[in-house]
Design a protein around this motif. Sequence first.
Motif, mmCIF file in Angstrom:
data_model
loop_
_atom_site.group_PDB
_atom_site.id
_atom_site.type_symbol
_atom_site.label_atom_id
_atom_site.label_comp_id
_atom_site.label_asym_id
_atom_site.label_seq_id
_atom_site.Cartn_x
_atom_site.Cartn_y
_atom_site.Cartn_z
ATOM 1 N N ALA B 184 -12.453 5.027 -16.084
ATOM 2 C CA ALA B 184 -13.118 5.348 -14.820
ATOM 3 C C ALA B 184 -12.443 4.738 -13.603
ATOM 4 O O ALA B 184 -12.023 5.454 -12.697
ATOM 5 N N VAL B 185 -12.306 3.423 -13.592
ATOM 6 C CA VAL B 185 -11.863 2.746 -12.371
ATOM 7 C C VAL B 185 -10.439 3.139 -11.990
ATOM 8 O O VAL B 185 -10.166 3.509 -10.850
ATOM 9 N N PHE B 186 -9.545 3.091 -12.960
ATOM 10 C CA PHE B 186 -8.148 3.386 -12.654
ATOM 11 C C PHE B 186 -7.937 4.841 -12.224
ATOM 12 O O PHE B 186 -7.382 5.089 -11.158
ATOM 13 N N PRO B 187 -8.385 5.810 -13.022
ATOM 14 C CA PRO B 187 -8.174 7.195 -12.570
ATOM 15 C C PRO B 187 -8.884 7.525 -11.263
ATOM 16 O O PRO B 187 -8.381 8.326 -10.483
ATOM 17 N N ALA B 188 -10.018 6.891 -11.019
ATOM 18 C CA ALA B 188 -10.732 7.183 -9.778
ATOM 19 C C ALA B 188 -9.977 6.671 -8.565
ATOM 20 O O ALA B 188 -10.156 7.170 -7.460
ATOM 21 N N THR B 189 -9.112 5.668 -8.753
ATOM 22 C CA THR B 189 -8.355 5.126 -7.614
ATOM 23 C C THR B 189 -7.024 5.831 -7.438
ATOM 24 O O THR B 189 -6.262 5.493 -6.545
ATOM 25 N N MET B 190 -6.750 6.779 -8.292
ATOM 26 C CA MET B 190 -5.480 7.507 -8.207
ATOM 27 C C MET B 190 -5.150 7.965 -6.784
ATOM 28 O O MET B 190 -4.034 7.733 -6.310
ATOM 29 N N PRO B 191 -6.069 8.596 -6.073
ATOM 30 C CA PRO B 191 -5.746 9.046 -4.716
ATOM 31 C C PRO B 191 -5.303 7.902 -3.803
ATOM 32 O O PRO B 191 -4.352 8.045 -3.029
ATOM 33 N N THR B 192 -5.973 6.753 -3.910
ATOM 34 C CA THR B 192 -5.582 5.602 -3.105
ATOM 35 C C THR B 192 -4.181 5.141 -3.473
ATOM 36 O O THR B 192 -3.368 4.809 -2.609
ATOM 37 N N MET B 193 -3.903 5.124 -4.782
ATOM 38 C CA MET B 193 -2.578 4.679 -5.214
ATOM 39 C C MET B 193 -1.507 5.580 -4.611
ATOM 40 O O MET B 193 -0.472 5.105 -4.154
ATOM 41 N N ILE B 194 -1.777 6.859 -4.631
ATOM 42 C CA ILE B 194 -0.776 7.795 -4.131
ATOM 43 C C ILE B 194 -0.562 7.598 -2.632
ATOM 44 O O ILE B 194 0.572 7.568 -2.154
ATOM 45 N N SER B 195 -1.657 7.409 -1.892
ATOM 46 C CA SER B 195 -1.471 7.205 -0.448
ATOM 47 C C SER B 195 -0.780 5.870 -0.192
ATOM 48 O O SER B 195 -0.011 5.730 0.755
ATOM 49 N N THR B 196 -1.031 4.899 -1.073
ATOM 50 C CA THR B 196 -0.343 3.616 -0.945
ATOM 51 C C THR B 196 1.159 3.789 -1.144
ATOM 52 O O THR B 196 1.964 3.193 -0.434
ATOM 53 N N LEU B 197 1.525 4.615 -2.114
ATOM 54 C CA LEU B 197 2.940 4.883 -2.360
ATOM 55 C C LEU B 197 3.622 5.329 -1.078
ATOM 56 O O LEU B 197 4.691 4.860 -0.710
ATOM 57 N N LYS B 198 2.965 6.257 -0.385
ATOM 58 C CA LYS B 198 3.566 6.814 0.827
ATOM 59 C C LYS B 198 3.719 5.748 1.909
ATOM 60 O O LYS B 198 4.746 5.689 2.572
ATOM 61 N N VAL B 199 2.688 4.936 2.074
ATOM 62 C CA VAL B 199 2.772 3.873 3.072
ATOM 63 C C VAL B 199 3.895 2.909 2.705
ATOM 64 O O VAL B 199 4.653 2.452 3.553
ATOM 65 N N ASN B 200 4.003 2.622 1.414
ATOM 66 C CA ASN B 200 4.992 1.637 0.975
ATOM 67 C C ASN B 200 6.424 2.094 1.178
ATOM 68 O O ASN B 200 7.317 1.259 1.307
ATOM 69 N N VAL B 201 6.652 3.388 1.173
ATOM 70 C CA VAL B 201 8.002 3.872 1.467
ATOM 71 C C VAL B 201 8.432 3.313 2.807
ATOM 72 O O VAL B 201 9.499 2.688 2.934
ATOM 73 N N GLY B 202 7.592 3.478 3.818
ATOM 74 C CA GLY B 202 7.912 2.981 5.156
ATOM 75 C C GLY B 202 8.035 1.470 5.180
ATOM 76 O O GLY B 202 8.982 0.924 5.757
ATOM 77 N N LEU B 203 7.101 0.793 4.512
ATOM 78 C CA LEU B 203 7.098 -0.675 4.559
ATOM 79 C C LEU B 203 8.353 -1.275 3.922
ATOM 80 O O LEU B 203 8.938 -2.213 4.455
ATOM 81 N N SER B 204 8.769 -0.720 2.782
ATOM 82 C CA SER B 204 9.937 -1.326 2.142
ATOM 83 C C SER B 204 11.181 -1.116 3.003
ATOM 84 O O SER B 204 12.070 -1.967 3.000
ATOM 85 N N TRP B 205 11.238 -0.017 3.736
ATOM 86 C CA TRP B 205 12.363 0.148 4.666
ATOM 87 C C TRP B 205 12.346 -0.952 5.715
ATOM 88 O O TRP B 205 13.382 -1.528 6.039
ATOM 89 N N VAL B 206 11.185 -1.257 6.241
ATOM 90 C CA VAL B 206 11.079 -2.333 7.234
ATOM 91 C C VAL B 206 11.632 -3.628 6.648
ATOM 92 O O VAL B 206 12.499 -4.288 7.232
ATOM 93 N N GLY B 207 11.135 -3.978 5.455
ATOM 94 C CA GLY B 207 11.552 -5.234 4.836
ATOM 95 C C GLY B 207 13.052 -5.272 4.608
ATOM 96 O O GLY B 207 13.720 -6.275 4.925
ATOM 97 N N VAL B 208 13.593 -4.194 4.077
ATOM 98 C CA VAL B 208 15.009 -4.196 3.713
ATOM 99 C C VAL B 208 15.895 -4.226 4.953
ATOM 100 O O VAL B 208 16.878 -4.974 5.004
#
Lengths: 258, 266
Positions: B184-208
């Motif tokens: 339940a908990v993990f699959p229900a958070t799937m949408p959040t994980m996916i949106s996090t992925l997108k945000v993280n693309v930008g963030l890791s560029w900043v860091g690097v």
Amino acid sequence: MSFLTLDHVSHHYFSKDGYTKALHDISFSLKEGEFVSLLGPSGCGKSTILSIIAGIMKQTQGKVLLENKDIQESALAIGYMLQQDYLFPWKNIIDNVLLGPKIHNKPTVELKETAIQLLQEVGLKGVQDQYPTSLSGGMRQRVALVRTLIYDPKILLLDEPFSALDYQTKLKLEDLVGKLLKNYHKTAILVTHDIGEAIAMSDRILVMNANPGSIAKVFEVPIEIRQNPPLDARKHPKYQPLFDKIWEELDSREGDKK
Amino acid sequence: MKSDQQLFDSYLKERKKEKKIVLIWQFFILIMFFALWEIASRLYWIDPLLFSSPSRIFTSLIGRFANGSMFSHLSVTLFETILGFIIGTLGGILLATLLWSFTRFSKIMDPYIVVLNAMPKVALGPIIIVALGPGYLSIIAMGFLVSVIITTINIFSAYNEVDPNYSKVLKSFGATRWQCFKEAVFPATMPTMISTLKVNVGLSWVGVIVGEYLVSKQGLGYLIIYGFQVFDFTLVMSSLVLIAILAAIMYKVVEGIERWLIKHAH
Ligand SMILES: Nc1ncnc2c1ncn2[C@@H]1O[C@H](COP(=O)(O)OP(=O)(O)OP(=O)(O)O)[C@@H](O)[C@H]1O
Ligand SMILES: [Mg+2]
């Protein structure tokens, strides 16, 4: 010997702003194979009772025993159909239905046939590969019912299982569930707002009081009505008098509140 | 009277048309942007020494790719970013899961996580370089640090927002806490994980990129700093254009992963 016993059970919901006493001193017991209905005004604690029996919540006072063992320790299969269907939107219908067996690591392959057949019996043919969002409320409720039945529980807790159905379907499903439960000699507790449904399906009816929830009165359903399937039970001459008595009981409680 | 099929067909046609219009506009804006830039630069509306121009960038890029120097910088940066992104995202998910598993632990950690989150991670750069050495390890660590805390916070709160009734259903079947998580908990958070992925693309560029500014050895971030120091703004702009293209590609790849996950996560 009693199968399920509630012994002076009370329940409080706590929060930092205070508490709600949902149940006060509830005691009753069921024999194996017995069918009991809970009737009562909204908010009188019916769902709370079922959640406690299902072992999801622990009562704040009193004891709940299943076959003389504390309910929390009992390993007996309990089937709980919640008031809302709570089908998992990311699983298709068949995976939703086979959730119980999956949790118990039972092979779901063989059960699949049974599941599809049971879905068909509740009037859902060919939905197994669809997702819950594409089903109507009544269809979802029936899937939830099948999910509870397929798990083959010893005791069934049904929280308004037919509330979202049209009258025809409801009567048919009452018949089906009644038959299934009788055949397999299952114990069941049904929560409903429908007096007719309670009379037609159960052996005993517990009418509840609200604020805090307690048992106001117990009605035995005459044996003649019980022997009939739910649809015919409604036509039995003894049905109407009982209906009126329960109606009066509930009505008088409504009156108390004002 | 139209038939059902006809209605459906016209619906599809309508959708296609809408898509086309949007696409045309997107292209138009892109072309207008570069055209305007070029014109502004040629007519000296803007200083071409500072802002360069698309044609100069293009020739400069061709030259640098031809002699192979650009490719090595580009691949280093890309490698660091992808690694920082993956480690940051997975680390965040793992940490969030850990917090979820131990309720009391999460309550205890709460103020520390808040502080860590508020802290500008790139400010830690010098310390990281001292600790891990002035190499790609430090840069990957930066890419990781920038995304990991916010990922942890987002996913942990998403875990907690999952409707408890799904777990209730599972518990009524006698599920353990771990089974509740898995079903339940993990699959229900799937949408959040996916949106996090997108945000993280930008963030890791900043860091690097910031990491490369600081380490100043190689990579696109280094080229920007270097171009700035030698007053070669065409180089700075070229690097920026490359970063924009790479980030866009990475974002598209993540979108592809998203689509794949949605299809196969069931
Ligand atoms: N999670 C909760 N936290 C606090 N109070 C609760 C919670 N769940 C129920 N209650 C309170 O407990 C009482 C009984 O609720 P319960 O859901 O058992 O009623 P019910 O008889 O099932 O009502 P209905 O017929 O509307 O379903 C209500 O007063 C309700 O406000
Ligand atoms: Mg209820």
